[in-house]
Scaffold this active site. Structure first.
Site, PDB file in Angstrom:
ATOM      1  CE  LYS A 169     112.288  -0.177  71.077  1.00 35.19           C
ATOM      2  NZ  LYS A 169     113.353   0.702  71.526  1.00 35.19           N
TER       3      LYS A 169
ATOM      4  CG  HIS B 115      84.351  10.709  72.115  1.00 38.90           C
ATOM      5  ND1 HIS B 115      85.601  10.903  72.619  1.00 38.90           N
ATOM      6  CD2 HIS B 115      84.221   9.371  71.929  1.00 38.90           C
ATOM      7  CE1 HIS B 115      86.225   9.735  72.718  1.00 38.90           C
ATOM      8  NE2 HIS B 115      85.407   8.794  72.295  1.00 38.90           N
TER       9      HIS B 115
ATOM     10  CG  ASP C 123     111.192   1.392  74.276  1.00 36.07           C
ATOM     11  OD1 ASP C 123     110.561   2.292  73.690  1.00 36.07           O
ATOM     12  OD2 ASP C 123     112.331   1.017  73.933  1.00 36.07           O
TER      13      ASP C 123
END
Ligand code: ADP
Length: 396
Positions: free
Chosen positions: A207, A381, A283
């Site tokens: 991480k 967009h 995770d």
């Protein structure tokens, strides 16, 4: 007389939530969630749950199979864009993936009295003569854990021991940590002067962006490639091969080099990785290293078609353990055909999931790069759902 206290029994799951919070947070739903499935496992002191929409991109034609890829996201255009990439891949005959490596790592750090003594322990751990004994001790942690190797680094008299092992269908952090603990206990006999500072010494590296994962890999190391036909580039992606190749060199390779990137030689791998991670109970904090990716584009077949590949050395996924057993996350894994443990071939479900992540990233890269090459991004967009002030979030 000794009075023995009994630990209080945990409150029933439904009540635990209300008792802990005392009040409900306005706008945060509380009812309609199976708290029994998370208490004591996935989340403490729950006060409700956050709702996230799940979209599906696909079919992603990968290694001859069709996958409908679940993506949990609040970023407008992301699913639509990935879906367009999937379409381009499917219309060109599909993508192919290869898993180069599968091993989770944990690196404890121990301090020895001297650097020379730390070097002795390093030599012991790296000596192939000792591997069988070490793996016997390590593998006791689980019937799925199988030690692959130990790579050591030193800083003065501190020794960092990066253990790598396969973990079946589990992402494997718990499994590898238990194996490491077994080895550390075993080593105390021959190295009683070894002072274990921490079961994790950050050389793992979990991480956090780190070159060790980028170079050595962590979890699943996957390459995924496709050849996109000239007419598909034109009709589906609305651009041309030459512009895409040039853009990739200048943005993803040179631009990322200018930025001093670490594993970030891509347009927006983390967008797809994180959306799939959340949908499938991974995770999400491991998106840091799981999103490491180098995207390569080349003109092939006399410059007519486009070869695209993504190389992702550290995709950390599992299909058992953690959040994967929760109902909605398990449903998303089921949609991909990788729910739970693979009984015939442990580890195959997790590896297949890693290839789907890489395939999704391939589609995402293809589509966003095409939008940039065609100068369409802002337009698309605006058309879908964005006001211009939100654009900074999606031009990755
Ligand atoms: P992690 O190591 O990813 O944190 P867990 O500690 O929950 O995950 O380990 C996974 C658990 O699932 C272990 O208890 C393991 O024995 C069990 N298990 C059952 N089938 C499998 C499988 N095919 N692969 C890996 N683990 C499995």
């Amino acid at each position: 007389m000794e009075v023995r206290r009994r630990a209080p029994l945990p409150p029933p799951p439904g009540r635990a939530v209300r008792r802990i919070t005392g009040r409900q947070i306005e706008g945060l739903p509380l009812d309609g969630f199976d708290y029994a499935s998370i208490l004591g496992q996935c989340c403490e002191l729950p006060v409700g749950y956050v709702q996230l929409p799940v979209g599906i991109a696909g079919p992603l034609l990968l290694d001859g199979q069709r996958f409908y890829v679940p993506m949990a996201t609040t970023e407008g255009c992301l699913v639509a864009s990935t879906n367009r990439g999937c379409k381009a891949i499917a219309e060109s005959g599909g993508a192919v993936s290869v898993v180069l490596r599968d091993g989770m790592t944990r690196a404890p750090v121990a301090r020895l009295p001297t650097a020379r003594r730390a070097a002795e322990l390093k030599a012991f751990l790296e000596d192939s003569v000792n591997f069988n004994t070490l793996s016997m001790v390590f593998n006791r942690s689980s019937r799925f854990a199988r030690l692959q190797g130990v790579q050591c680094a030193m800083a003065g008299r501190n020794l960092y021991m990066r253990f790598s092992c396969c973990t079946g269908d589990a992402m494997g952090m718990n499994m590898v940590s238990k194996g490491v603990q077994n080895v550390l206990d075993y080593l105390q006999d021959d190295f009683p002067d070894m002072d274990v500072i921490s079961i994790s010494g950050n050389f793992c590296s979990d991480k956090k962006p780190a070159a060790v994962n980028w170079i050595e890999g962590r979890g699943k190391s996957v390459v995924c490639e496709a050849v996109i036909k000239e007419d598909v580039v034109k009709k589906v992606l609305k651009t041309n091969v030459q512009s895409l190749v040039e853009l990739n060199v200048i943005k993803n390779l040179a631009g990322s080099a200018v930025a001093g990137a670490l594993g970030g030689f891509n347009a927006h791998a983390s967008n797809i990785v994180t959306a799939i991670f959340i949908a499938t109970g991974q995770d999400p904090a491991q998106n840091v290293e799981s999103s490491h990716c180098i995207t390569m584009l080349e003109a092939v077949n006399d410059g007519r078609d486009l070869h695209i590949s993504v190389t992702m050395p550290s995709i950390e996924v599992g299909t058992v353990g953690g959040g994967t057993q929760l109902a909605s996350q398990a449903a998303c894994l089921d949609l991909l055909g990788v729910k739970g443990a693979n009984r015939e071939s442990p580890g195959s479900n997790a590896r297949l999931l890693a290839t789907v992540v890489a395939g999704g990233v391939l589609a995402g890269e293809l589509s966003l790069l095409s939008a940039l090459a065609a100068g369409q991004l802002v337009k698309s967009h605006m058309k879908y759902n964005r006001s211009s002030k939100d654009m900074s979030k999606v031009i990755s």
